[in-house]
Design an enzyme around this catalytic site. Structure first.
Site, PDB file in Angstrom:
ATOM      1  N   GLU A  50      22.745 -19.293  -0.374  1.00  0.00           N
ATOM      2  CA  GLU A  50      22.433 -17.994   0.224  1.00  0.00           C
ATOM      3  C   GLU A  50      23.474 -17.666   1.287  1.00  0.00           C
ATOM      4  O   GLU A  50      24.028 -18.558   1.926  1.00  0.00           O
ATOM      5  CB  GLU A  50      21.026 -18.022   0.839  1.00  0.00           C
ATOM      6  CG  GLU A  50      20.590 -16.746   1.556  1.00  0.00           C
ATOM      7  CD  GLU A  50      20.702 -15.510   0.680  1.00  0.00           C
ATOM      8  OE1 GLU A  50      21.613 -14.699   0.942  1.00  0.00           O
ATOM      9  OE2 GLU A  50      19.895 -15.349  -0.252  1.00  0.00           O
ATOM     10  N   CYS A  68      13.008  -8.752   1.680  1.00  0.00           N
ATOM     11  CA  CYS A  68      11.625  -8.527   2.106  1.00  0.00           C
ATOM     12  C   CYS A  68      11.365  -9.097   3.492  1.00  0.00           C
ATOM     13  O   CYS A  68      10.831  -8.419   4.365  1.00  0.00           O
ATOM     14  CB  CYS A  68      10.659  -9.139   1.100  1.00  0.00           C
ATOM     15  SG  CYS A  68       8.927  -8.952   1.586  1.00  0.00           S
ATOM     16  N   CYS A  73      10.087  -5.458   3.657  1.00  0.00           N
ATOM     17  CA  CYS A  73       8.633  -5.319   3.810  1.00  0.00           C
ATOM     18  C   CYS A  73       8.108  -5.786   5.164  1.00  0.00           C
ATOM     19  O   CYS A  73       7.318  -5.088   5.810  1.00  0.00           O
ATOM     20  CB  CYS A  73       7.899  -6.112   2.728  1.00  0.00           C
ATOM     21  SG  CYS A  73       8.781  -6.319   1.179  1.00  0.00           S
ATOM     22  N   LYS A  76       9.503  -3.847   8.318  1.00  0.00           N
ATOM     23  CA  LYS A  76       8.998  -2.477   8.146  1.00  0.00           C
ATOM     24  C   LYS A  76       7.528  -2.380   8.533  1.00  0.00           C
ATOM     25  O   LYS A  76       7.109  -1.486   9.266  1.00  0.00           O
ATOM     26  CB  LYS A  76       9.228  -2.051   6.700  1.00  0.00           C
ATOM     27  CG  LYS A  76       8.728  -0.668   6.297  1.00  0.00           C
ATOM     28  CD  LYS A  76       7.306  -0.667   5.763  1.00  0.00           C
ATOM     29  CE  LYS A  76       7.044  -1.574   4.589  1.00  0.00           C
ATOM     30  NZ  LYS A  76       7.588  -1.138   3.331  1.00  0.00           N
ATOM     31  N   TYR A 208       9.480   5.359  -1.405  1.00  0.00           N
ATOM     32  CA  TYR A 208       8.764   4.529  -0.430  1.00  0.00           C
ATOM     33  C   TYR A 208       9.434   4.564   0.951  1.00  0.00           C
ATOM     34  O   TYR A 208       8.817   4.864   1.965  1.00  0.00           O
ATOM     35  CB  TYR A 208       8.783   3.059  -0.844  1.00  0.00           C
ATOM     36  CG  TYR A 208       7.998   2.612  -2.028  1.00  0.00           C
ATOM     37  CD1 TYR A 208       6.839   1.870  -1.867  1.00  0.00           C
ATOM     38  CD2 TYR A 208       8.434   2.862  -3.322  1.00  0.00           C
ATOM     39  CE1 TYR A 208       6.121   1.394  -2.946  1.00  0.00           C
ATOM     40  CE2 TYR A 208       7.725   2.402  -4.418  1.00  0.00           C
ATOM     41  CZ  TYR A 208       6.571   1.666  -4.230  1.00  0.00           C
ATOM     42  OH  TYR A 208       5.882   1.194  -5.310  1.00  0.00           O
ATOM     43  N   GLU A 212       8.051   6.108   4.458  1.00  0.00           N
ATOM     44  CA  GLU A 212       7.621   5.128   5.463  1.00  0.00           C
ATOM     45  C   GLU A 212       8.372   5.309   6.776  1.00  0.00           C
ATOM     46  O   GLU A 212       7.765   5.293   7.859  1.00  0.00           O
ATOM     47  CB  GLU A 212       7.800   3.716   4.913  1.00  0.00           C
ATOM     48  CG  GLU A 212       6.795   3.399   3.808  1.00  0.00           C
ATOM     49  CD  GLU A 212       7.098   2.133   3.039  1.00  0.00           C
ATOM     50  OE1 GLU A 212       6.199   1.662   2.315  1.00  0.00           O
ATOM     51  OE2 GLU A 212       8.222   1.600   3.142  1.00  0.00           O
ATOM     52  N   HIS A 467     -21.813  -0.618   3.327  1.00  0.00           N
ATOM     53  CA  HIS A 467     -22.040   0.581   4.128  1.00  0.00           C
ATOM     54  C   HIS A 467     -22.145   0.243   5.611  1.00  0.00           C
ATOM     55  O   HIS A 467     -22.778  -0.751   5.977  1.00  0.00           O
ATOM     56  CB  HIS A 467     -23.337   1.261   3.668  1.00  0.00           C
ATOM     57  CG  HIS A 467     -23.602   2.560   4.352  1.00  0.00           C
ATOM     58  ND1 HIS A 467     -22.929   3.712   4.033  1.00  0.00           N
ATOM     59  CD2 HIS A 467     -24.446   2.870   5.369  1.00  0.00           C
ATOM     60  CE1 HIS A 467     -23.357   4.697   4.807  1.00  0.00           C
ATOM     61  NE2 HIS A 467     -24.279   4.204   5.630  1.00  0.00           N
ATOM     62  N   GLU A 472     -16.725   1.926  -0.139  1.00  0.00           N
ATOM     63  CA  GLU A 472     -17.910   2.126  -0.968  1.00  0.00           C
ATOM     64  C   GLU A 472     -17.795   3.382  -1.840  1.00  0.00           C
ATOM     65  O   GLU A 472     -18.502   3.518  -2.842  1.00  0.00           O
ATOM     66  CB  GLU A 472     -19.170   2.186  -0.118  1.00  0.00           C
ATOM     67  CG  GLU A 472     -19.289   3.413   0.771  1.00  0.00           C
ATOM     68  CD  GLU A 472     -20.563   3.417   1.601  1.00  0.00           C
ATOM     69  OE1 GLU A 472     -21.645   3.159   1.026  1.00  0.00           O
ATOM     70  OE2 GLU A 472     -20.478   3.662   2.824  1.00  0.00           O
TER      71      GLU A 472
END
Length: 494
Positions: A50, A68, A73, A76, A208, A212, A467, A472
């Site tokens: 890497e 990410c 992700c 962000k 996206y 965002e 609830h 719901e």
């Protein structure tokens, strides 16, 4: 397929002695790390390389954890959390919180916290590899033969390794719009690491990232103008829900400019001047290009080795993530299939099972949930109404619910939550679900399990709700909003 456990074993001992690694992975993002770890757990000897770490990527800078974790992700979502407090502070007043003084915002503090977190996660990913017995090399990798990789280290030294299998997992990078003055704009990489919070921001794009960041900056008090080419943002999603997102963005104070292109950027004493194809001109402190990403394949030497690429530069693979070269594979955004982190994880898992566990496994792209972390967020799973009609043999039933969340009845915020179910009229099977409103991604993850299991609308209806909750509503939408016929498509068995 040629996988371990099914190959001709005639020269297996000789072959295994010949290779430095059973698997060498180029790229230590989500897909690459998952494939490396799981392959090692199945007994493979694994190496991975890497690029060196930095929050802002380039062709020679990256970092273990990948897009990410470092510049996608995770950071962000941290900024989205920060931006959400802007609205929460407004809403708090009607809940009795007396905020008599102006509330100051310290952008640099959040920025440092964000950086601290991605550095922490970078270290965690390194430890995950180490604990799995994977050998990590820091440097730029390229393929020089069907079973050979070359790693250029930080000091320029080149290392060469042989591998029985090679996996490409180099991801993708943000692209800039080719217009005069493009160098004045930034991409999402830089947007996550700005030294100063902009007071005036222009965002170009309808996906996206555009939606965002428009939400993030507006939530933090900036004036935001969002330009996009289509009538609505988020092309490819359900049209009805796209309209809901657009209304919510406007409701939060974002200025929308549909069917508009940027044509030029110039630098002035007062900021960056933006010109559009509608003859509009405006000034901004920051211009974000959120116009797509391109696969990271240019420096991998793939053409020389004979690995086939598509027109976008993505690696072409079969259903098992294998390229046209039998020993070379690819997963994640570099293949441009479905560019989501959890999908890269799935592809990496399937690769490891296929090649090293003797379990040929194809990634399953059905019922994959996703979320747009706008404010409020939007989340979906399964088919949109348009997709359902395109694929249907018969009628499609649409159920919708639009309501004011309980929290808003006290805060006074005028913002509806909208939910939608798309159902096959003949089988009663729920084909798709979507929601725009607070906690949509958290709710949709559970709905995704139901759709993956083939749930019917009757099963939704027979489920007892929690609830009081927004969730719901998904089990109380009993009245059909509309019944739609797939025009031009014959009904099955008629």
């Amino acid at each position: 397929m040629l996988i371990d456990g099914e190959v001709n074993h005639t020269n297996q001992v000789e072959e295994e002695a010949h290779f430095d690694f059973d698997l060498f992975v180029i790229g230590a993002g989500s897909g690459g790390v998952r494939a490396a770890r799981f392959s090692a757990n199945y007994g493979a000897k694994v190496g991975i390389c890497e690029l060196p770490f930095h929050p802002i990527s380039s062709e020679v800078i990256g970092g273990v954890g990948g897009t990410c974790v470092i510049r996608g992700c995770v950071p962000k979502k941290i900024l989205v959390y920060g931006a959400n407090f802007g609205g929460e502070i407004e809403d708090a007043k009607n809940y009795g919180w007396e905020l008599n003084e102006k509330v100051d915002y310290n952008w640099k503090k959040l920025l440092q916290k964000k950086t601290d977190e991605i550095i922490r996660l970078n270290g965690i990913y390194k430890r995950l590899l180490s604990n799995a017995g994977v050998k990590l090399y820091e440097g730029e990798g390229k393929i020089v033969g069907p079973n050979e990789v070359e790693v250029t280290q930080l000091d320029g030294t080149k290392l060469s390794y042989s591998a029985k299998h090679i996996l490409i997992a180099t991801g993708s990078r943000a692209q800039r719009l080719a217009i005069p003055g493009q160098e004045l704009a930034i991409t999402s990489d830089e947007a996550l690491s700005l030294e100063d919070l902009p007071k005036r921001a222009v965002v170009f794009g309808g996906g996206y990232i555009a939606v965002e960041f428009a939400s993030i900056w507006r939530g933090m008090g900036a004036t935001v103008d969002l330009f996009f080419r289509k009538e609505l943002p988020l092309r490819g999603f359900d049209d009805e829900m796209r309209d809901v997102v657009a209304r919510n963005l406007e409701g939060r104070g974002i200025n929308l400019h549909p069917r508009t292109n940027l044509t030029e950027l110039t630098k002035t004493e007062k900021g960056i001047k933006i010109y559009t194809d509608h003859k509009e001109e405006l000034l901004a402190d920051v211009v974000l290009f959120a116009t797509g990403r391109a696969p990271n394949t240019k420096r991998l030497n793939l053409e020389a080795v004979g690995v086939e690429l598509d027109n976008a530069g993505a690696v072409k693979v079969d259903e098992y993530s294998r390229t046209n070269i039998p020993t070379i594979w690819a997963v994640g955004d570099v293949t441009n299939r479905m560019n989501l982190t959890p999908v890269a994880l799935m592809e990496g898992t399937c690769f490891a099972k296929t090649v090293f566990a003797g379990q040929p496994t194809k990634p399953d792209y059905n019922h994959i949930p996703c979320a747009v972390f706008s404010i409020p967020p939007f989340s979906v799973v399964g088919l949109s109404e348009e997709q359902a009609l395109e694929q249907a043999n018969g009628d499609v039933l649409v159920f919708t619910s639009s309501f004011n969340p309980m929290k808003n009845t006290i805060s006074g915020r005028q913002e509806k939550t909208v939910m939608k179910l798309v159902v096959d009229a003949e089988t009663d099977k729920v084909l798709g679900a979507s929601m725009c409103g607070p906690d949509a991604p958290e709710i949709m993850q559970g709905i995704a399990v139901a759709l993956k299991c083939g749930a019917t609308k009757q099963q939704f209806d027979s489920t007892v709700g929690i609830h009081p909750s927004a969730a719901e509503e998904f089990v109380t939408m009993r009245s059909v909003t509309r019944r739609v016929t797939a025009s031009g498509k014959p009904k099955a068995n008629t």
